[in-house]
Design an enzyme around this catalytic site. Structure first.
Site, PDB file in Angstrom:
ATOM      1  N   GLN A 132       0.838  -1.201   0.000  1.00  0.00           N
ATOM      2  CA  GLN A 132       0.000   0.000   0.000  1.00  0.00           C
ATOM      3  C   GLN A 132       0.877   1.256   0.000  1.00  0.00           C
ATOM      4  O   GLN A 132       1.481   1.591   1.018  1.00  0.00           O
ATOM      5  CB  GLN A 132      -0.867  -0.017   1.264  1.00  0.00           C
ATOM      6  CG  GLN A 132      -1.743   1.185   1.469  1.00  0.00           C
ATOM      7  CD  GLN A 132      -2.452   1.135   2.820  1.00  0.00           C
ATOM      8  OE1 GLN A 132      -1.886   0.639   3.792  1.00  0.00           O
ATOM      9  NE2 GLN A 132      -3.665   1.633   2.878  1.00  0.00           N
ATOM     10  N   GLY A 133       0.951   1.933  -1.129  1.00  0.00           N
ATOM     11  CA  GLY A 133       1.783   3.144  -1.245  1.00  0.00           C
ATOM     12  C   GLY A 133       0.973   4.408  -1.013  1.00  0.00           C
ATOM     13  O   GLY A 133       0.661   5.133  -1.963  1.00  0.00           O
ATOM     14  N   SER A 160       1.235   6.555   2.517  1.00  0.00           N
ATOM     15  CA  SER A 160       1.945   7.528   3.357  1.00  0.00           C
ATOM     16  C   SER A 160       3.217   8.039   2.689  1.00  0.00           C
ATOM     17  O   SER A 160       3.904   7.303   1.977  1.00  0.00           O
ATOM     18  CB  SER A 160       2.338   6.892   4.701  1.00  0.00           C
ATOM     19  OG  SER A 160       1.220   6.351   5.339  1.00  0.00           O
ATOM     20  N   SER A 195       4.435  -1.266   4.168  1.00  0.00           N
ATOM     21  CA  SER A 195       4.606  -2.623   4.717  1.00  0.00           C
ATOM     22  C   SER A 195       4.825  -3.639   3.600  1.00  0.00           C
ATOM     23  O   SER A 195       4.076  -3.660   2.618  1.00  0.00           O
ATOM     24  CB  SER A 195       3.359  -3.035   5.513  1.00  0.00           C
ATOM     25  OG  SER A 195       3.145  -2.149   6.572  1.00  0.00           O
ATOM     26  N   GLU A 230      -9.828  -1.431   4.908  1.00  0.00           N
ATOM     27  CA  GLU A 230      -8.660  -1.742   5.745  1.00  0.00           C
ATOM     28  C   GLU A 230      -9.043  -1.720   7.222  1.00  0.00           C
ATOM     29  O   GLU A 230      -8.753  -2.656   7.965  1.00  0.00           O
ATOM     30  CB  GLU A 230      -7.527  -0.730   5.490  1.00  0.00           C
ATOM     31  CG  GLU A 230      -6.328  -0.990   6.403  1.00  0.00           C
ATOM     32  CD  GLU A 230      -5.161  -0.030   6.194  1.00  0.00           C
ATOM     33  OE1 GLU A 230      -5.321   0.959   5.459  1.00  0.00           O
ATOM     34  OE2 GLU A 230      -4.099  -0.269   6.791  1.00  0.00           O
ATOM     35  N   SER A 236      -4.251   6.991  12.552  1.00  0.00           N
ATOM     36  CA  SER A 236      -4.008   6.974  13.999  1.00  0.00           C
ATOM     37  C   SER A 236      -5.307   7.069  14.812  1.00  0.00           C
ATOM     38  O   SER A 236      -6.380   7.382  14.284  1.00  0.00           O
ATOM     39  CB  SER A 236      -3.094   8.140  14.377  1.00  0.00           C
ATOM     40  OG  SER A 236      -3.812   9.350  14.239  1.00  0.00           O
ATOM     41  N   GLU A 243      -6.250   9.324  16.923  1.00  0.00           N
ATOM     42  CA  GLU A 243      -6.868  10.655  16.886  1.00  0.00           C
ATOM     43  C   GLU A 243      -7.599  10.871  15.566  1.00  0.00           C
ATOM     44  O   GLU A 243      -8.684  11.457  15.541  1.00  0.00           O
ATOM     45  CB  GLU A 243      -5.803  11.755  17.084  1.00  0.00           C
ATOM     46  CG  GLU A 243      -5.213  11.838  18.487  1.00  0.00           C
ATOM     47  CD  GLU A 243      -4.195  10.745  18.773  1.00  0.00           C
ATOM     48  OE1 GLU A 243      -3.735  10.058  17.823  1.00  0.00           O
ATOM     49  OE2 GLU A 243      -3.850  10.551  19.966  1.00  0.00           O
TER      50      GLU A 243
HETATM   51  C1  LIG Z   1       3.223  -0.893  11.577  1.00  0.00           C
HETATM   52  C2  LIG Z   1       2.836   0.163  10.567  1.00  0.00           C
HETATM   53  C3  LIG Z   1       2.568  -0.210   9.259  1.00  0.00           C
HETATM   54  C4  LIG Z   1       2.229   0.766   8.316  1.00  0.00           C
HETATM   55  N1  LIG Z   1       2.011   0.351   7.014  1.00  0.00           N
HETATM   56  C5  LIG Z   1       1.728   1.281   6.075  1.00  0.00           C
HETATM   57  C6  LIG Z   1       1.564   0.887   4.697  1.00  0.00           C
HETATM   58  O1  LIG Z   1       1.674  -0.300   4.344  1.00  0.00           O
HETATM   59  N2  LIG Z   1       1.307   1.843   3.781  1.00  0.00           N
HETATM   60  C7  LIG Z   1       1.179   3.170   4.117  1.00  0.00           C
HETATM   61  O2  LIG Z   1       0.913   3.977   3.223  1.00  0.00           O
HETATM   62  N3  LIG Z   1       1.345   3.576   5.416  1.00  0.00           N
HETATM   63  C8  LIG Z   1       1.616   2.669   6.390  1.00  0.00           C
HETATM   64  N4  LIG Z   1       1.800   3.061   7.712  1.00  0.00           N
HETATM   65  C9  LIG Z   1       1.787   4.494   8.010  1.00  0.00           C
HETATM   66  C10 LIG Z   1       0.574   4.956   8.821  1.00  0.00           C
HETATM   67  O3  LIG Z   1      -0.587   4.989   8.022  1.00  0.00           O
HETATM   68  C11 LIG Z   1       0.942   6.344   9.374  1.00  0.00           C
HETATM   69  O4  LIG Z   1       2.011   6.176  10.284  1.00  0.00           O
HETATM   70  C12 LIG Z   1      -0.229   6.991  10.072  1.00  0.00           C
HETATM   71  O5  LIG Z   1      -1.222   7.365   9.157  1.00  0.00           O
HETATM   72  C13 LIG Z   1       0.214   8.259  10.875  1.00  0.00           C
HETATM   73  O6  LIG Z   1       0.960   9.116  10.057  1.00  0.00           O
HETATM   74  P1  LIG Z   1       2.386   9.684  10.523  1.00  0.00           P
HETATM   75  O7  LIG Z   1       3.222   8.531  10.947  1.00  0.00           O
HETATM   76  O8  LIG Z   1       2.893  10.562   9.440  1.00  0.00           O
HETATM   77  O9  LIG Z   1       2.087  10.542  11.836  1.00  0.00           O
HETATM   78  P2  LIG Z   1       1.556  12.081  11.919  1.00  0.00           P
HETATM   79  O10 LIG Z   1       0.491  12.273  10.886  1.00  0.00           O
HETATM   80  O11 LIG Z   1       2.773  12.944  11.858  1.00  0.00           O
HETATM   81  O12 LIG Z   1       0.909  12.089  13.333  1.00  0.00           O
HETATM   82  C14 LIG Z   1       1.685  12.262  14.531  1.00  0.00           C
HETATM   83  C15 LIG Z   1       0.717  12.363  15.698  1.00  0.00           C
HETATM   84  O13 LIG Z   1      -0.109  13.534  15.563  1.00  0.00           O
HETATM   85  C16 LIG Z   1      -1.492  13.181  15.634  1.00  0.00           C
HETATM   86  N5  LIG Z   1      -2.300  13.983  14.719  1.00  0.00           N
HETATM   87  C17 LIG Z   1      -2.003  14.271  13.431  1.00  0.00           C
HETATM   88  N6  LIG Z   1      -2.997  15.007  12.875  1.00  0.00           N
HETATM   89  C18 LIG Z   1      -3.949  15.163  13.828  1.00  0.00           C
HETATM   90  C19 LIG Z   1      -5.219  15.820  13.864  1.00  0.00           C
HETATM   91  N7  LIG Z   1      -5.722  16.449  12.797  1.00  0.00           N
HETATM   92  N8  LIG Z   1      -5.939  15.789  15.015  1.00  0.00           N
HETATM   93  C20 LIG Z   1      -5.445  15.153  16.118  1.00  0.00           C
HETATM   94  N9  LIG Z   1      -4.230  14.530  16.147  1.00  0.00           N
HETATM   95  C21 LIG Z   1      -3.502  14.521  15.010  1.00  0.00           C
HETATM   96  C22 LIG Z   1      -1.551  11.718  15.216  1.00  0.00           C
HETATM   97  O14 LIG Z   1      -2.678  11.076  15.756  1.00  0.00           O
HETATM   98  C23 LIG Z   1      -0.258  11.165  15.784  1.00  0.00           C
HETATM   99  O15 LIG Z   1      -0.426  10.828  17.151  1.00  0.00           O
HETATM  100  C24 LIG Z   1       2.133   2.126   8.683  1.00  0.00           C
HETATM  101  C25 LIG Z   1       2.388   2.491  10.023  1.00  0.00           C
HETATM  102  C26 LIG Z   1       2.743   1.528  10.957  1.00  0.00           C
HETATM  103  C27 LIG Z   1       3.016   1.953  12.373  1.00  0.00           C
END
Ligand SMILES: Cc1cc2nc3c(=O)[nH]c(=O)nc-3n(C[C@H](O)[C@H](O)[C@H](O)COP(=O)(O)OP(=O)(O)OC[C@H]3O[C@@H](n4cnc5c(N)ncnc54)[C@H](O)[C@@H]3O)c2cc1C
Length: 393
Positions: A133-134, A136, A168, A250, A376, A378
């Site tokens: 899944q591309g 993020s 992933s 998902e 996440s 939130e």
């Molecule tokens: C084990 C694992 C597997 C994954 N696999 C994939 C995958 O296969 N493909 C893919 O595309 N992605 C994947 N991801 C990525 C995942 O979707 C992102 O990590 C997730 O969407 C959060 O984005 P970020 O890490 O950029 O955090 P950020 O967006 O930077 O968030 C940081 C913190 O701020 C909070 N926050 C952000 N915006 C808000 C808001 N508007 N209101 C309140 N709180 C907020 C968040 O809740 C979080 O606690 C994976 C992540 C993990 C941990």
């Protein structure tokens, strides 16, 4: 297909039970299915797994509700549920379950054209084509629509450049469903949904090494990657709508009913002993174990209610609340398990620790990811507030 009559249910349950008993390799009993779904090398090396995968592929029961021309068995949701229950009852797992069955397949069924369905669904139904899944990017996680991976229309093909992260299984995947930017003027309205062959020239998947030494996800670089025109799903700039639907599938799969969760109380009896009344010898732990079990029961009742409400419309915005509830239950359970095991629940490697103890440590660490991936905690609460409760955005 018409809904099943009560009598059909019992007949089908007997049929499913007999077929599974005759075909599920006993050596795979209680082996976590994720072992093979996440790791192509482990899957290729295990003859029992390959046999089980082939049998389920021939039967179409890995994706029972899909039409036979797409590799399914053309059954109803009710049939599928019975197959899942009977599988769980013998300690089995679905060898076809993957990102393809959980995310892309259902999305293609709604948004793909017939050529795309025929090209991809049968290979998902046999788990011969692994997908990643591309979505993020370094600057686009919770704010996914901020994604910047560029896609230019070159007339006879698309040209894709940019970077994805946390992808992933990208280093083991054959194909990737990718969100790309086709219009820089509009945010959500400038995103498209592409299917990209991971063997294409210009793609590099770099595994991200975790502190444990293992790798689960990758950074993926797209350097002027040529993608055939026919690999666009839906219309140009319709990608955000398609992605939101895929994320519902998902989240739905991440919060599927886990009726077969192993009770923790017997384990607590073994590790902590009992008091004079035969109860776990810690009133506080006892109370927390009961609370976790009650939350699980309440969660399962809510899943059943939402499923009944959704009828055949598939998952709704309600899955955001479910995903958070399920993450909370799993995280609390992982904490309790490690606490029950005491110092033994901190084992990572070596003889003093049993396989179950080492697994408990890993499960505790992995449980932290539940409230991040798929959007996440939130972000799910924001969706529930806006879409389910109708609060101002
Ligand atoms: C084990 C694992 C597997 C994954 N696999 C994939 C995958 O296969 N493909 C893919 O595309 N992605 C994947 N991801 C990525 C995942 O979707 C992102 O990590 C997730 O969407 C959060 O984005 P970020 O890490 O950029 O955090 P950020 O967006 O930077 O968030 C940081 C913190 O701020 C909070 N926050 C952000 N915006 C808000 C808001 N508007 N209101 C309140 N709180 C907020 C968040 O809740 C979080 O606690 C994976 C992540 C993990 C941990």
């Amino acid at each position: 297909m018409a809904e099943m009559e009560p009598i059909d249910r019992e007949e089908f349950r007997q049929e499913a039970r007999a077929w599974l008993k005759a075909n599920f390799p006993p050596a795979l009993t209680n082996v976590p299915g994720l072992l093979f779904q996440g790791d192509a090398h482990a899957a290729a090396a295990n003859a029992d797994y390959q046999l089980w995968r082939e049998r389920m592929t021939d039967k179409g029961w890995g994706v029972p509700t899909w039409a036979p021309r797409y590799g399914g068995a053309g059954l109803t949701e009710a049939h599928g549920k019975i197959i899942g229950e009977e599988l769980a009852a013998i300690g089995g797992f679905n060898p076809i379950r993957s990102y393809g069955t959980m995310m892309l397949g259902p999305t293609l069924l709604e948004y793909g054209d017939e050529a795309q369905k025929l090209e991809h669904l049968p290979f998902i139904a046999s788990h011969e084509r692994r997908w990643c899944q591309g979505f993020s990017e370094p600057g686009a996680g919770s704010d996914l629509a901020a994604l910047q991976t560029k896609c230019i229309d070159m007339g006879d093909h698309w040209l894709v450049s940019g970077q994805k992260i946390w992808t992933s299984g990208a280093d083991q995947a054959d194909w990737c469903f990718v969100l790309v930017r086709t219009d820089t003027e509009r945010k959500q309205g400038g995103i498209s949904f592409l299917l990209v062959d991971m063997q294409s020239e210009g793609i590099e998947a770099r595994p991200i090494v975790l502190i444990s030494g293992s790798t689960h996800f990758c950074e993926v670089f797209f350097n002027d990657v040529k993608v055939p025109k026919g690999n666009l799903v839906g219309e140009v700039n319709q990608g955000w709508t398609i992605a939101k639907r895929l994320l519902q599938f998902e989240r739905n799969s991440l919060s599927e009913v886990k009726a077969d969760i192993t009770p923790l109380a017997p384990l607590a009896h073994d590790y902590l002993g009992t008091d004079a009344l035969g109860r776990i010898d810690s009133p506080d732990l006892r109370a927390r174990l009961v609370r976790n079990a009650m939350r699980h029961e309440a969660y399962m009742a809510t899943v059943r209610r939402l499923a009944a409400e959704a009828k055949n419309g598939g998952p709704s915005h309600g899955v955001s609340a479910l995903k958070n509830l399920w993450s909370g239950i799993i995280q609390e359970r992982a904490e309790l398990l490690v606490e029950i095991m005491g110092a033994d629940g901190l084992g990572w490697a070596g003889d003093p620790y049993s396989a179950a103890e080492k697994e408990a440590t890993r499960a505790w660490l992995h449980s932290k990811a539940f409230s991040i991936y798929g959007g996440s905690y939130e972000v799910q609460n924001n969706i529930t507030a806006k879409r389910t409760l109708g609060l101002p955005g």
